[in-house]
Design a protein around this motif. Structure first.
Motif, PDB file in Angstrom:
ATOM      1  N   UNK A  69      75.328  25.443  44.678  1.00 31.93           N
ATOM      2  CA  UNK A  69      75.002  26.858  44.877  1.00 31.93           C
ATOM      3  C   UNK A  69      73.653  27.173  44.227  1.00 31.93           C
ATOM      4  N   UNK A  70      73.017  28.279  44.638  1.00 33.73           N
ATOM      5  CA  UNK A  70      71.713  28.634  44.051  1.00 33.73           C
ATOM      6  C   UNK A  70      71.719  28.703  42.524  1.00 33.73           C
ATOM      7  N   UNK A  71      72.756  29.316  41.929  1.00 37.10           N
ATOM      8  CA  UNK A  71      72.756  29.444  40.465  1.00 37.10           C
ATOM      9  C   UNK A  71      72.857  28.084  39.788  1.00 37.10           C
ATOM     10  N   UNK A  72      73.491  27.120  40.447  1.00 37.84           N
ATOM     11  CA  UNK A  72      73.560  25.773  39.892  1.00 37.84           C
ATOM     12  C   UNK A  72      72.195  25.090  39.961  1.00 37.84           C
ATOM     13  N   UNK A  73      71.432  25.396  40.977  1.00 41.49           N
ATOM     14  CA  UNK A  73      70.081  24.834  41.094  1.00 41.49           C
ATOM     15  C   UNK A  73      69.150  25.469  40.057  1.00 41.49           C
ATOM     16  N   UNK A  74      69.337  26.768  39.818  1.00 40.27           N
ATOM     17  CA  UNK A  74      68.570  27.432  38.760  1.00 40.27           C
ATOM     18  C   UNK A  74      68.873  26.775  37.415  1.00 40.27           C
ATOM     19  N   UNK A  75      70.133  26.483  37.161  1.00 42.33           N
ATOM     20  CA  UNK A  75      70.524  25.849  35.904  1.00 42.33           C
ATOM     21  C   UNK A  75      69.898  24.469  35.748  1.00 42.33           C
ATOM     22  N   UNK A  76      69.545  23.831  36.854  1.00 39.01           N
ATOM     23  CA  UNK A  76      68.903  22.514  36.816  1.00 39.01           C
ATOM     24  C   UNK A  76      67.384  22.609  36.787  1.00 39.01           C
ATOM     25  N   UNK A 142      55.865  36.189  39.965  1.00 38.71           N
ATOM     26  CA  UNK A 142      55.691  34.804  39.505  1.00 38.71           C
ATOM     27  C   UNK A 142      56.001  34.705  38.020  1.00 38.71           C
ATOM     28  N   UNK A 143      55.548  35.699  37.250  1.00 38.71           N
ATOM     29  CA  UNK A 143      55.822  35.698  35.805  1.00 38.71           C
ATOM     30  C   UNK A 143      57.316  35.715  35.531  1.00 38.71           C
ATOM     31  N   UNK A 144      58.059  36.525  36.292  1.00 32.00           N
ATOM     32  CA  UNK A 144      59.516  36.590  36.116  1.00 32.00           C
ATOM     33  C   UNK A 144      60.147  35.210  36.347  1.00 32.00           C
ATOM     34  N   UNK A 145      59.668  34.495  37.346  1.00 33.09           N
ATOM     35  CA  UNK A 145      60.207  33.162  37.612  1.00 33.09           C
ATOM     36  C   UNK A 145      59.849  32.181  36.495  1.00 33.09           C
ATOM     37  N   UNK A 146      58.635  32.291  35.981  1.00 32.00           N
ATOM     38  CA  UNK A 146      58.182  31.351  34.957  1.00 32.00           C
ATOM     39  C   UNK A 146      58.877  31.553  33.619  1.00 32.00           C
ATOM     40  N   UNK A 147      59.381  32.752  33.373  1.00 29.65           N
ATOM     41  CA  UNK A 147      60.107  33.006  32.129  1.00 29.65           C
ATOM     42  C   UNK A 147      61.321  32.086  32.003  1.00 29.65           C
ATOM     43  N   UNK A 149      61.340  29.105  32.575  1.00 27.50           N
ATOM     44  CA  UNK A 149      60.812  27.777  32.248  1.00 27.50           C
ATOM     45  C   UNK A 149      61.320  26.715  33.233  1.00 27.50           C
ATOM     46  N   UNK A 150      61.014  26.882  34.506  1.00 34.03           N
ATOM     47  CA  UNK A 150      61.518  25.943  35.519  1.00 34.03           C
ATOM     48  C   UNK A 150      60.785  24.605  35.483  1.00 34.03           C
TER      49      UNK A 150
END
Length: 230
Positions: A69-76, A142-147, A149-150
């Motif tokens: 799921x998307x949230x699992x990919x975010x966690x990775x 973009x800043x929100x995504x970078x917070x 730390x992907x």
């Protein structure tokens, strides 16, 4: 870092992607180019788990994440910036950043880091996001995504509808982030010059099929323009 292999995907009975393969290099940029309707955004939705492929696979750092799921990919370590300069319009710039930092446990240090990348956001920190210019909203997105730390950042046409000076700032930020190591980027873009300056790999989509692919860089710019003109 990311391998999208022989993916077929679509909506209801309408196929969009046909055996598409894209590889994102570790600590580098892969650019996906194509005209409107070519399937670029659909490809990102498959990569992020927002759309299940009908066949094919998605691998992150060698791990098959096709069914995650998307949230699992975010966690990775994946982060996604869709089209539309998305934010919470009734919250201030600072509140938008703080909301993500609170959710991810990044805190003040993470916010300070993204503000160093996008100094204009400091100047508009108390302004509601809905009142920002298009370029400022894109930098905020973009800043929100970078917070978070992907390790892998998915960018869907970050320069769309933005003035040239801001395009240059976003380009330099993407290049600086990948030069520093630890971040790979899958960039969907129509701005060929930006894409080829940023990318180590590229592919051109036409009607959901890869019609051209290869090593990125400015030497490939003419090849890409010719592929897009067909």
């Amino acid at each position: 870092m990311l391998e999208i292999k022989n993916v077929r995907a679509g909506y209801d009975r309408s196929p969009v992607l046909h055996d598409v393969t894209v590889t994102v290099p570790k600590d580098g940029v892969a650019a996906v180019l194509g005209h409107n309707g070519a399937g670029k955004s659909t490809l990102l939705r498959v990569a992020m788990g927002l759309l299940k492929p009908r066949s094919g696979s998605v691998l992150l750092d060698g791990e098959d994440i096709t069914r995650l799921a998307p949230h699992q990919r975010v966690a990775r370590g994946m982060a996604y910036v869709p089209q539309g300069q998305q934010s919470f319009p009734h919250l201030s710039t600072a509140e938008n950043l703080q909301l993500v930092a609170d959710g991810r446990g990044g805190g003040r240090m993470a916010i300070a880091e993204v503000l160093d990348l996008f100094p204009v956001l400091r100047e508009v920190s108390s302004r509601r996001a809905g009142l920002l210019s298009g370029g400022q909203r894109q930098q905020l997105a973009i800043a929100r995504a970078l917070i978070t730390r992907p390790r892998l950042l998915l960018l869907d046409e970050p320069t769309e509808g933005i003035q040239p000076s801001v395009v240059a700032e976003i380009e330099e930020t993407v290049l600086a982030l990948t030069r520093g190591g630890g971040l790979s980027v899958l960039l969907v873009e129509q701005h060929v010059g930006f894409a080829m300056r940023a990318a180590q790999r590229y592919c051109v989509l036409e009607a959901g099929r890869v019609t051209s692919s290869g090593v990125g860089g400015t030497d490939a710019e003419q090849t890409v323009r010719e592929a897009l003109s067909v």
